[in-house]
Write a protein that holds these residues in place. Sequence first.
Motif, PDB file in Angstrom:
ATOM      1  N   UNK A  15      56.753 -52.599 -77.021  1.00 15.15           N
ATOM      2  CA  UNK A  15      55.377 -52.456 -77.477  1.00 15.15           C
ATOM      3  C   UNK A  15      55.351 -52.166 -78.972  1.00 15.15           C
ATOM      4  N   UNK A  16      54.294 -52.604 -79.661  1.00 17.69           N
ATOM      5  CA  UNK A  16      54.237 -52.448 -81.116  1.00 17.69           C
ATOM      6  C   UNK A  16      54.094 -51.001 -81.525  1.00 17.69           C
ATOM      7  N   UNK A  17      54.528 -50.727 -82.723  1.00 13.76           N
ATOM      8  CA  UNK A  17      54.512 -49.378 -83.284  1.00 13.76           C
ATOM      9  C   UNK A  17      53.467 -49.324 -84.382  1.00 13.76           C
ATOM     10  N   UNK A  18      52.668 -48.254 -84.401  1.00 15.04           N
ATOM     11  CA  UNK A  18      51.622 -48.140 -85.423  1.00 15.04           C
ATOM     12  C   UNK A  18      52.218 -48.082 -86.814  1.00 15.04           C
ATOM     13  N   UNK A  19      53.430 -47.537 -86.935  1.00 11.55           N
ATOM     14  CA  UNK A  19      54.073 -47.482 -88.254  1.00 11.55           C
ATOM     15  C   UNK A  19      54.313 -48.885 -88.782  1.00 11.55           C
ATOM     16  N   UNK A 356      47.651 -43.842 -72.673  1.00 11.12           N
ATOM     17  CA  UNK A 356      46.753 -43.143 -73.593  1.00 11.12           C
ATOM     18  C   UNK A 356      46.776 -43.790 -74.969  1.00 11.12           C
ATOM     19  N   UNK A 357      47.951 -44.237 -75.428  1.00 10.41           N
ATOM     20  CA  UNK A 357      48.031 -44.998 -76.674  1.00 10.41           C
ATOM     21  C   UNK A 357      47.189 -46.268 -76.577  1.00 10.41           C
ATOM     22  N   UNK A 358      47.262 -46.943 -75.454  1.00 15.41           N
ATOM     23  CA  UNK A 358      46.527 -48.198 -75.284  1.00 15.41           C
ATOM     24  C   UNK A 358      45.022 -47.964 -75.251  1.00 15.41           C
ATOM     25  N   UNK A 359      44.604 -46.878 -74.597  1.00 15.67           N
ATOM     26  CA  UNK A 359      43.175 -46.574 -74.494  1.00 15.67           C
ATOM     27  C   UNK A 359      42.587 -46.079 -75.817  1.00 15.67           C
ATOM     28  N   UNK A 360      43.406 -45.424 -76.638  1.00 14.08           N
ATOM     29  CA  UNK A 360      42.888 -44.756 -77.825  1.00 14.08           C
ATOM     30  C   UNK A 360      42.476 -43.334 -77.507  1.00 14.08           C
ATOM     31  N   UNK A 361      43.246 -42.685 -76.623  1.00  9.73           N
ATOM     32  CA  UNK A 361      42.964 -41.317 -76.174  1.00  9.73           C
ATOM     33  C   UNK A 361      43.997 -40.391 -76.797  1.00  9.73           C
ATOM     34  N   UNK A 362      43.528 -39.314 -77.443  1.00  6.40           N
ATOM     35  CA  UNK A 362      44.446 -38.404 -78.111  1.00  6.40           C
ATOM     36  C   UNK A 362      45.266 -37.606 -77.100  1.00  6.40           C
ATOM     37  N   UNK A 373      56.988 -31.751 -75.238  1.00  3.23           N
ATOM     38  CA  UNK A 373      56.520 -32.085 -76.595  1.00  3.23           C
ATOM     39  C   UNK A 373      57.510 -33.005 -77.296  1.00  3.23           C
ATOM     40  N   UNK A 374      58.787 -32.696 -77.194  1.00  5.05           N
ATOM     41  CA  UNK A 374      59.791 -33.534 -77.867  1.00  5.05           C
ATOM     42  C   UNK A 374      59.825 -34.938 -77.255  1.00  5.05           C
ATOM     43  N   UNK A 375      59.715 -35.022 -75.927  1.00  4.96           N
ATOM     44  CA  UNK A 375      59.715 -36.341 -75.279  1.00  4.96           C
ATOM     45  C   UNK A 375      58.505 -37.158 -75.731  1.00  4.96           C
ATOM     46  N   UNK A 376      57.342 -36.526 -75.777  1.00  5.69           N
ATOM     47  CA  UNK A 376      56.128 -37.241 -76.188  1.00  5.69           C
ATOM     48  C   UNK A 376      56.262 -37.717 -77.628  1.00  5.69           C
ATOM     49  N   UNK A 377      56.734 -36.854 -78.512  1.00  7.51           N
ATOM     50  CA  UNK A 377      56.862 -37.225 -79.927  1.00  7.51           C
ATOM     51  C   UNK A 377      57.874 -38.344 -80.137  1.00  7.51           C
ATOM     52  N   UNK A 378      58.786 -38.504 -79.193  1.00  7.94           N
ATOM     53  CA  UNK A 378      59.770 -39.578 -79.300  1.00  7.94           C
ATOM     54  C   UNK A 378      59.195 -40.921 -78.863  1.00  7.94           C
ATOM     55  N   UNK A 379      58.279 -40.901 -77.879  1.00  6.81           N
ATOM     56  CA  UNK A 379      57.824 -42.174 -77.314  1.00  6.81           C
ATOM     57  C   UNK A 379      56.434 -42.606 -77.762  1.00  6.81           C
ATOM     58  N   UNK A 380      55.586 -41.685 -78.231  1.00  8.73           N
ATOM     59  CA  UNK A 380      54.224 -42.072 -78.588  1.00  8.73           C
ATOM     60  C   UNK A 380      54.204 -42.968 -79.823  1.00  8.73           C
ATOM     61  N   UNK A 381      53.230 -43.847 -79.869  1.00 11.22           N
ATOM     62  CA  UNK A 381      53.021 -44.708 -81.031  1.00 11.22           C
ATOM     63  C   UNK A 381      51.810 -44.267 -81.848  1.00 11.22           C
TER      64      UNK A 381
END
Length: 538
Positions: A15-19, A356-362, A373-381
């Motif tokens: 999946x694409x990365x916002x960066x 949640x990334x796809x929906x636009x949900x924080x 927290x560490x797992x989320x920060x590793x996988x979220x875009x």
Amino acid sequence: MGINKTLQTTGFGGLPDVTEHSNIRRTLSRQNSISNSDSGGEIASIQKSKGFGSAMTGGVVVGSDIAGIALETKSPTSLATEAAATAGGSGKAKGKTTRKARNSSGAAHKTRRGSWMVALTLVSAICLLAIAATLAYQHFLMSPSRNSHAQRLRIVRRILREVPLVDGHNNFAWNVRKYAHSSLELVHLSHDLDHKSMWARPTWAQTDMERLKQGLVGVQRPYELKTILFIFFCFGFHCRSAYVPCEAQGLDAVQLALEQIDIVRRLSDMYARDTVLATSSQEIVATHRRGLLASLIGIEGGHTIGSSLGVLRSFYSLGARYLSLTHRCDVSWAGSSASPLEQGLSPFGKAIVREMNRLGMMIDLSHSSDATARDVLQVTRAPVIFSHSAARQLCNSTRNVPDDILRLVAENGGLIMLSFDPEDVACGRQARLQDVIEHIKYVRAIAGIQHIGLGAGYDGIEMPPMGLEDVSKYPELLAALLEDHNWSEEDVAMLAGRNFLRIMETVETVRDYWKRAAIQPIEQTEPQPKTQCTYMSS
């Protein structure tokens, strides 16, 4: 073809990365700038050459006309006389005359050039003096003084006219359910709730419309479904949190969350002259410009979705714009900070982050374990938020954030919204305004000014800090920060709400990018045990 190439990037199965998206946009912007610049240069060159050619042509034409006129006005006799006189003249005299004329012309040219240089120097000096005088006037006379508290409060009011004040956490909606049994006819939000003891405990009644206005709140979330639902009342902005207790997990948690969302929406309808239920960053800004409160719904506690991506999507459709992954209890797919086990994200938990990334949900990580927290920060875009936390280095509360995760949040582009709860800022003691300031300054020193916000937690704090007793006191906090010369007006504006709006816009950008890339929702499920309360298992 471009989309297929993008989908081959790593993470979330390609999946694409916002960066990467941001880099592409910056590259295109630079290319457009270069292209426009080159085009402008070419146009300027063409215009210059055209102008030069016209001037030359004009000179020739005019000169020819003058010569023609002179020839026509002189008779043949006079022409012959002039020619003879010229031929009989001395060549030496002619040469002296020419040299004298040239010397005279050169001296005149040097004089003119010297005069222009003097004039240019004087004009430059005058301009520099004017600029210096203007800056000095703005600094010493136009800029308000910050010497007194009253002067600092005036500065804060001016800032909050331009920037919505955002509070990331308020439990008002849960109190409506708990003490008024969701009967809104007993709730008078336009009055001081301390005097409505028929439904509200005085020590927990810290939110009402009048005090929200006094506090210049623009975005707040005062309705919590303990699963938490956040509403941002925007005078700035207020986040109303839909909160659902952990005890409802596996029972009626989804129903309780829906009922809390219903309370928030009905309250917004009741006070439509004052509030607007916002679902995007643009709506928040537009509501603030109209002088109204913007309410944003958030949900606290991942147990409220019943381990169902379909329920998550339904909450988003009803207006929820963030989800706290856990509360004070683990869920089957993520660990809580209150749990003795250090559980992180399961594969289904990663699927929820992806959706949640796809929906636009924080994604809200307050109450999440460090591993989660560490797992989320590793996988979220997309950037994440901690909606109501503080610095663990200053107070060892389970809801607070350690230094290494503060740095990871900064790298992610996310936001830590500072709690006012004495458990978080004073380790359970009676807290003071200064305790909150110390946490704000500490998080700023570790994560940076662009990654801090406010997440007080009013109507969920039994003993608020002295000096921050209710939602009317936000300006007192911001004015106190201005006492420190290290805090500029722009810094205060970023803390108050500008940072949150940037995060929300970025989350929406990820959503829009994935939509253009045709990323589809997934139907992954988390196996759940079949009980007497279920008709069919997942």
